[in-house]
Motif scaffolding. Structure first.
Motif, mmCIF file in Angstrom:
data_model
loop_
_atom_site.group_PDB
_atom_site.id
_atom_site.type_symbol
_atom_site.label_atom_id
_atom_site.label_comp_id
_atom_site.label_asym_id
_atom_site.label_seq_id
_atom_site.Cartn_x
_atom_site.Cartn_y
_atom_site.Cartn_z
ATOM 1 N N THR A 1 -3.988 22.194 -17.641
ATOM 2 C CA THR A 1 -5.403 22.154 -17.287
ATOM 3 C C THR A 1 -5.656 22.606 -15.861
ATOM 4 O O THR A 1 -6.665 23.250 -15.582
ATOM 5 N N SER A 2 -4.780 22.229 -14.922
ATOM 6 C CA SER A 2 -4.947 22.619 -13.524
ATOM 7 C C SER A 2 -3.574 22.588 -12.856
ATOM 8 O O SER A 2 -3.151 21.557 -12.335
ATOM 9 N N ARG A 3 -2.888 23.710 -12.897
ATOM 10 C CA ARG A 3 -1.515 23.775 -12.416
ATOM 11 C C ARG A 3 -1.419 23.435 -10.922
ATOM 12 O O ARG A 3 -0.516 22.704 -10.484
ATOM 13 N N ILE A 4 -2.369 23.942 -10.107
ATOM 14 C CA ILE A 4 -2.297 23.719 -8.653
ATOM 15 C C ILE A 4 -2.469 22.241 -8.332
ATOM 16 O O ILE A 4 -1.682 21.645 -7.583
ATOM 17 N N LEU A 5 -3.511 21.593 -8.903
ATOM 18 C CA LEU A 5 -3.718 20.165 -8.660
ATOM 19 C C LEU A 5 -2.545 19.348 -9.153
ATOM 20 O O LEU A 5 -2.167 18.337 -8.538
ATOM 21 N N TYR A 6 -1.961 19.769 -10.252
ATOM 22 C CA TYR A 6 -0.816 19.039 -10.806
ATOM 23 C C TYR A 6 0.366 19.061 -9.833
ATOM 24 O O TYR A 6 0.962 18.010 -9.538
ATOM 25 N N HIS A 7 0.681 20.230 -9.307
ATOM 26 C CA HIS A 7 1.819 20.326 -8.383
ATOM 27 C C HIS A 7 1.500 19.663 -7.040
ATOM 28 O O HIS A 7 2.395 19.056 -6.419
ATOM 29 N N ILE A 8 0.242 19.740 -6.589
ATOM 30 C CA ILE A 8 -0.129 19.048 -5.349
ATOM 31 C C ILE A 8 0.030 17.534 -5.537
ATOM 32 O O ILE A 8 0.559 16.829 -4.664
ATOM 33 N N GLY A 9 -0.428 17.024 -6.665
ATOM 34 C CA GLY A 9 -0.289 15.598 -6.936
ATOM 35 C C GLY A 9 1.158 15.163 -6.964
ATOM 36 O O GLY A 9 1.530 14.121 -6.394
ATOM 37 N N GLN A 10 2.012 15.952 -7.610
ATOM 38 C CA GLN A 10 3.434 15.629 -7.624
ATOM 39 C C GLN A 10 4.012 15.653 -6.215
ATOM 40 O O GLN A 10 4.833 14.807 -5.838
ATOM 41 N N GLY A 11 3.570 16.628 -5.421
ATOM 42 C CA GLY A 11 4.066 16.722 -4.049
ATOM 43 C C GLY A 11 3.647 15.529 -3.205
ATOM 44 O O GLY A 11 4.442 15.008 -2.404
ATOM 45 N N ILE A 12 2.400 15.069 -3.384
ATOM 46 C CA ILE A 12 1.933 13.912 -2.612
ATOM 47 C C ILE A 12 2.696 12.658 -3.022
ATOM 48 O O ILE A 12 3.080 11.837 -2.168
ATOM 49 N N ILE A 13 2.950 12.497 -4.311
ATOM 50 C CA ILE A 13 3.732 11.340 -4.759
ATOM 51 C C ILE A 13 5.138 11.386 -4.165
ATOM 52 O O ILE A 13 5.681 10.359 -3.719
ATOM 53 N N ALA A 14 5.742 12.585 -4.126
ATOM 54 C CA ALA A 14 7.060 12.711 -3.502
ATOM 55 C C ALA A 14 6.997 12.368 -2.015
ATOM 56 O O ALA A 14 7.905 11.713 -1.469
ATOM 57 N N LEU A 15 5.911 12.786 -1.343
ATOM 58 C CA LEU A 15 5.746 12.448 0.074
ATOM 59 C C LEU A 15 5.600 10.939 0.262
ATOM 60 O O LEU A 15 6.139 10.370 1.225
ATOM 61 N N PHE A 16 4.903 10.283 -0.653
ATOM 62 C CA PHE A 16 4.765 8.831 -0.564
ATOM 63 C C PHE A 16 6.115 8.132 -0.719
ATOM 64 O O PHE A 16 6.342 7.072 -0.133
ATOM 65 N N VAL A 17 6.983 8.706 -1.524
ATOM 66 C CA VAL A 17 8.338 8.141 -1.642
ATOM 67 C C VAL A 17 9.060 8.236 -0.298
ATOM 68 O O VAL A 17 9.751 7.298 0.127
ATOM 69 N N ILE B 1 0.840 -1.200 0.000
ATOM 70 C CA ILE B 1 0.000 0.000 0.000
ATOM 71 C C ILE B 1 0.873 1.248 0.000
ATOM 72 O O ILE B 1 0.639 2.200 -0.758
ATOM 73 N N VAL B 2 1.923 1.238 0.850
ATOM 74 C CA VAL B 2 2.796 2.410 0.946
ATOM 75 C C VAL B 2 3.579 2.612 -0.347
ATOM 76 O O VAL B 2 3.657 3.729 -0.875
ATOM 77 N N ALA B 3 4.151 1.520 -0.868
ATOM 78 C CA ALA B 3 5.078 1.639 -1.996
ATOM 79 C C ALA B 3 4.400 1.664 -3.348
ATOM 80 O O ALA B 3 4.956 2.223 -4.302
ATOM 81 N N ALA B 4 3.216 1.055 -3.475
ATOM 82 C CA ALA B 4 2.617 0.909 -4.805
ATOM 83 C C ALA B 4 1.242 1.541 -4.921
ATOM 84 O O ALA B 4 1.027 2.453 -5.724
ATOM 85 N N SER B 5 0.297 1.078 -4.115
ATOM 86 C CA SER B 5 -1.100 1.481 -4.321
ATOM 87 C C SER B 5 -1.320 2.978 -4.164
ATOM 88 O O SER B 5 -1.958 3.614 -5.006
ATOM 89 N N ASN B 6 -0.805 3.547 -3.072
ATOM 90 C CA ASN B 6 -1.080 4.962 -2.815
ATOM 91 C C ASN B 6 -0.510 5.883 -3.890
ATOM 92 O O ASN B 6 -1.236 6.707 -4.444
ATOM 93 N N PRO B 7 0.803 5.795 -4.222
ATOM 94 C CA PRO B 7 1.298 6.671 -5.302
ATOM 95 C C PRO B 7 0.670 6.364 -6.653
ATOM 96 O O PRO B 7 0.432 7.270 -7.455
ATOM 97 N N ALA B 8 0.376 5.078 -6.920
ATOM 98 C CA ALA B 8 -0.247 4.738 -8.201
ATOM 99 C C ALA B 8 -1.645 5.336 -8.301
ATOM 100 O O ALA B 8 -2.069 5.752 -9.384
ATOM 101 N N TYR B 9 -2.357 5.400 -7.180
ATOM 102 C CA TYR B 9 -3.703 5.969 -7.222
ATOM 103 C C TYR B 9 -3.650 7.460 -7.553
ATOM 104 O O TYR B 9 -4.460 7.951 -8.342
ATOM 105 N N ILE B 10 -2.696 8.179 -6.951
ATOM 106 C CA ILE B 10 -2.567 9.613 -7.255
ATOM 107 C C ILE B 10 -2.262 9.801 -8.739
ATOM 108 O O ILE B 10 -2.872 10.638 -9.430
ATOM 109 N N ALA B 11 -1.303 9.016 -9.248
ATOM 110 C CA ALA B 11 -0.963 9.128 -10.670
ATOM 111 C C ALA B 11 -2.156 8.758 -11.547
ATOM 112 O O ALA B 11 -2.401 9.389 -12.587
#
Length: 916
Positions: free
Chosen positions: A302-318, A280-290
């Protein structure tokens, strides 16, 4: 964090909780929470649906559970505060009170102790299991009777190698006589999902109630497995990253549920406890955001703020993943935080994109609500009295399975929209393709007409020049004739470039592989440019290494075309200095051609763009130097067809160097030479090297070589003197002529001499290489051998061409070959003539009014004419040539033709005459 309570307090708490929930339900909106913390506010209608579904699932086990309560022994449960290494033993009332604690199980696991007392007046036939959660690393039960004797002992858990007696459960069947007992339980787990409290269940009721949970487990695992495989295959087959991310999300949940609900440990004996959290930590959670970012088309545009938030959450999951590797017992809590983050991001992204007009987001939000409601129910389900055998994991599995199915429907809907758009786009593409094909046909017809209209007068020019050149003319007149011939050849190269561009773009251009004489090809190129530059400012040198063979295998015309385009480009941009064509062997297998100049050069950032069609390094170049921008593009494409690449090096202000290699030409060797009665006088070492290399390649070694600055008083006797210099020296010419030898001058400049004087043998550089090779050979007769003359003179030829000038030129060539010929401007007249006078060969123009050459040939074949018909046409496309052959023509002569080509064609088809 859950407080341990007795059964009575447990039931009281539940009753008050249910009453409170019912009170809120009547208001139309329901707030779900735990200890006052508000979780979500949802519309009553949506929650009512899920409550009905949940109660229906629970109803199946309620009757058996309630009926069995009469037979269940009286039990009391206590959590104990004792050391981890405490030895299990029965406790008296006073000791129990001292050990009893309001302990809450820690989320990061550890060792916990629990004691349960039970009393029954009847024999005990129950199942000892845990309620609320099945996620337990290891457990052990000790059962003591009223005499403090150990009467039974059980162990198990996900990390234990002991097999569970009941499938997908930790339950242990316990059969004891009536009496009082103490059950001491030791729990040792890296972490917990819920509070696994030991509990006694009536045997029959337990076996009935676990069926729902096991059915949910196997159904959910089947959904995950099938959908996971489906989206893996789908992702790689249609190359959609959204499908791949979704497949990773599904497989992560498959592994999590398989480990948490004992599927892996019971079926496959896999005791890896961290399969519950790490996927869940390594695969499911970051894959769901992507996946959400791809599904809702979230990007920086299309949505710069959501795009950067999504990238930030994926980095946090790492970061979470790294922490989980260092502290594995934290991994489940990190997974929980991750689920909360992706749930919050998913809802926020769905609402935002819905407002922005994204059509997929509305269906995505429905799928999220379907996930959240059973997910939120799982928060409180561990305290519901009728769900003691339906664990938190079951409700979570049910929620995620529902979401997986609904999200699959969302993806299918999105793909359906894409396919519908693609169908519309495909229809538009088909319409555009039809229009493009029509435009292509129009372009091909246009190019064919351009080719015909340009080649037709060019044929008259070149044919007339060649006929004039057959007569003995003064040197001055011959040079003018040569200038006309050279210019018309250059014009032919330009016409061929335009036609070849169309063939290259359609991938219809092929190469021939046949042996040809490199020096003949170089002579033609040298003659093409010998009169096209200012010799006072520019020098042209052809430098061929001694190891380069004279005969090569390849497409002679295409190699000449590449070199001609490179030389034309060099002359265009070189106002002063030198242009050099050099040929060198490389690594004993490749032959490398270089065309270098000292022109204006090209900037490094624009070097590759010059190989594009209709492109020049700077827009101002076209205004100043002219040109179509096709030469280098066509040269590059032709070199690619030869199996090589056209490269370039350039320095602005210093010049450029274009190069390519011909593969599989070697091995190379220096030819053997023979000393000839030939003297060589040179003005500079550079000029000496040029001519010495060529003499060596031709097998000629001069008997004497002299530098013009160190000439002797008397010259040795020689049959011929070759002098290569910058300018003519009349005194040196007179001294050598006095010896009685012939003198041949090769000059860079014509100044200082009467270049048009017929008594002087002067040739401007670059010299004719074949002339140099045959200098010392005996002269050959200009006329062809007698046998060929006799064969041609016996032939009867009919020529048909609607262009009067071209017909006259063709008839002049035939008469020059002593051929008996008749010419016609109208094909109808030719057909009537051939009906009564059968010629040996018919030369037929193709494009003519009323009846064209193809139709005329068909008439001749229908009348029984079987002798060769040779097309004489200016249409040079492959399509036109195929049409000629399909109409019954035997061969094709493409305008403009040369006298030698015409003679070879007639001799090729003279077999019909000799056999007759």
């Amino acid at each position: 964090m859950l407080n341990v309570t007795s059964d009575k307090s447990y039931k009281a708490t539940k009753e008050s909780g249910v009453s409170a929930n019912v009170a809120q339900l009547r208001s139309g909106w329901l707030t779900w929470g735990n200890k006052g913390n508000i979780i979500i506010v949802a519309p009553c209608s949506v929650i009512r649906f899920w409550l009905v579904l949940w109660f229906l699932l629970s109803a199946a086990m309620l009757p058996s559970t309630l009926r069995a309560d009469v037979q269940t022994p009286d039990t009391r449960s206590y959590w104990l505060s004792v050391p981890a290494d405490w030895q299990a033993q029965p406790l008296d009332a006073q000791t129990l009170r001292s050990y009893q604690t309001d302990l809450t199980i820690r989320w990061d696991g550890g060792v916990d102790w629990h004691l349960m007392t039970l009393q029954s007046d009847q024999p005990i036939h129950t199942v000892l299991d845990f309620r609320n959660s099945s996620v337990i690393g290891r457990y052990r039960h000790w059962i003591f009777n009223d005499n403090d004797e150990l009467v039974a002992e059980y162990e198990g858990g996900i990390q234990s190698e002991t097999r569970n007696p009941i499938f997908l459960r930790h339950g242990q069947v316990m059969e004891l006589p009536a009496g009082r007992y103490q059950v001491v339980t030791r729990l040792d787990s890296p972490f917990y999902i819920g509070e696994p409290e030991p509990h006694l269940f009536p045997f029959n009721g337990y076996m009935q109630s676990i069926k729902i949970g096991n059915a949910i487990t196997m159904a959910g695992m089947g959904i995950f497995f099938s959908m996971g495989i489906y989206y893996v295959v789908l992702g790689f087959s249609r190359r959609r990253m959204g499908d791949v991310f979704y497949a990773i999300f599904i497989w992560g949940n498959f592994v999590y549920n398989g480990a948490a609900l004992l599927v892996f440990s019971d079926l496959f004996q896999i005791q890896n406890f961290y399969l519950i959290s790490i996927p869940i930590v390594a695969a499911s959670n970051p894959a769901y955001i992507a996946f959400v970012m791809v599904l809702l088309n979230i990007n920086r545009y299309t949505s710069r703020i959501l795009y950067h938030i999504g990238q930030g959450i994926i980095a946090l999951f790492v970061v979470f993943w790294i922490i989980a590797l260092l502290q594995p017992n934290w991994s489940l809590e990190l997974a929980r935080y991750g689920v909360g983050l992706f749930a919050l991001y998913g809802i926020s992204a769905g609402v935002t994109r819905l407002i922005q007009g994204n059509r997929t987001s509305r269906y995505y939000l429905v799928a999220n609500i379907a996930f959240f409601i059973p997910g939120l129910m799982s928060i409180a389900v561990s305290t519901w009295p009728y769900a003691e055998t339906l664990f938190v994991e079951h409700v979570g599995l049910f929620a995620v399975a529902i979401e997986v199915i609904l999200l699959s429907l969302v993806i299918s809907h999105q793909v359906g929209m894409v396919y519908r758009e693609k169908e519309a786009g495909l229809f538009a593409t088909q319409e555009a393709l039809l229009a493009a094909n029509q435009a292509l046909e129009t372009k091909e017809r246009f190019l064919a007409n351009v080719s015909h209209e340009l080649r037709t007068p060019l044929n008259a020019i070149q044919g007339s020049v060649e006929l004039i050149d057959q007569y003995s003319l003064p040197t001055r007149v011959q040079r003018h004739i040569q200038a006309i011939h050279t210019s018309s050849n250059f014009l032919l190269y330009l016409i061929n470039d335009i036609l070849d561009l169309a063939k290259l773009n359609a991938n219809q251009l092929g190469l021939v592989h046949e042996e040809f004489d490199l020096d003949v090809a170089l002579d033609e190129l040298g003659g093409l440019y010998s009169n096209s530059f200012n010799r006072d400012r520019v020098r042209l040198s052809i430098d061929v290494d001694t190891q380069v063979p004279r005969n090569l295998i390849g497409d002679e015309n295409r190699i000449k075309q590449v070199l001609a385009n490179l030389l034309s480009n060099a002359f265009k941009f070189t106002e002063q200095g030198e242009i050099r064509l050099s040929i060198r062997p490389v690594d004993n297998q490749h032959l490398e051609f270089h065309v270098s100049d000292t022109g204006i050069g090209i900037d490094a950032d624009k070097l590759q763009s010059v190989f594009s069609a209709f492109t020049q390094a700077d827009a101002s170049i076209a205004r100043r130097y002219g040109g179509t921008g096709l030469g280098l593009h066509i040269a590059s494409k032709l070199v690619n067809l030869m199996g090589s690449d056209l490269g370039a090096n350039s320095v602005p202000g210093q010049g450029s160097d274009f190069y390519f290699r011909l593969p599989d030409v070697g091995p190379f060797s220096t030819p053997q030479t023979q000393t000839k009665p030939l003297g060589l006088i040179y003005q500079s070492d550079e000029l000496a090297q040029l001519i010495q290399q060529d003499l060596t390649r031709f097998g000629i070694a001069p008997s004497v070589q002299l530098n013009m600055t160190q000439l002797p008083d008397t010259f040795p006797d020689n049959q011929l003197w070759l002098i290569i210099a910058e300018d003519f020296d009349p005194l040196l010419h007179e001294r050598l002529s006095d010896t009685g030898a012939a003198v041949k001058w090769y000059l860079r400049n014509a100044s200082g001499s009467d270049h048009n004087n017929d008594s002087l043998d002067i040739e401007l550089l670059p010299y004719a290489r074949m002339g140099l090779a045959h200098l010392l050979e005996a002269p050959t007769a200009i006329e062809p051998p007698e046998q060929i003359n006799r064969l041609l003179s016996q032939m009867q030829i009919v020529a048909v061409d609607d262009n009067v000038v071209n017909l006259k030129v063709l008839m002049g060539m035939l008469r020059r070959l002593n051929v008996d010929c008749a010419g016609f401007e109208r094909p109808e007249e030719a057909i009537r003539y051939i009906g009564s006078n059968v010629p040996d060969v018919v030369l037929m123009d193709v494009q003519m009014p009323i009846i064209d050459g193809l139709e005329a040939t068909r008439h001749l074949r229908q009348q029984g004419f079987r002798n060769p018909v040779i097309a004489f046409t200016a249409n040079a496309s492959d399509h036109d040539l195929d049409n000629c052959r399909s109409a019954g023509m035997n061969d094709v002569l493409v305008k403009p033709i040369k006298l030698e080509e015409l003679k070879r064609m007639l001799l090729k088809w003279s077999d019909s005459l000799s056999k007759r």
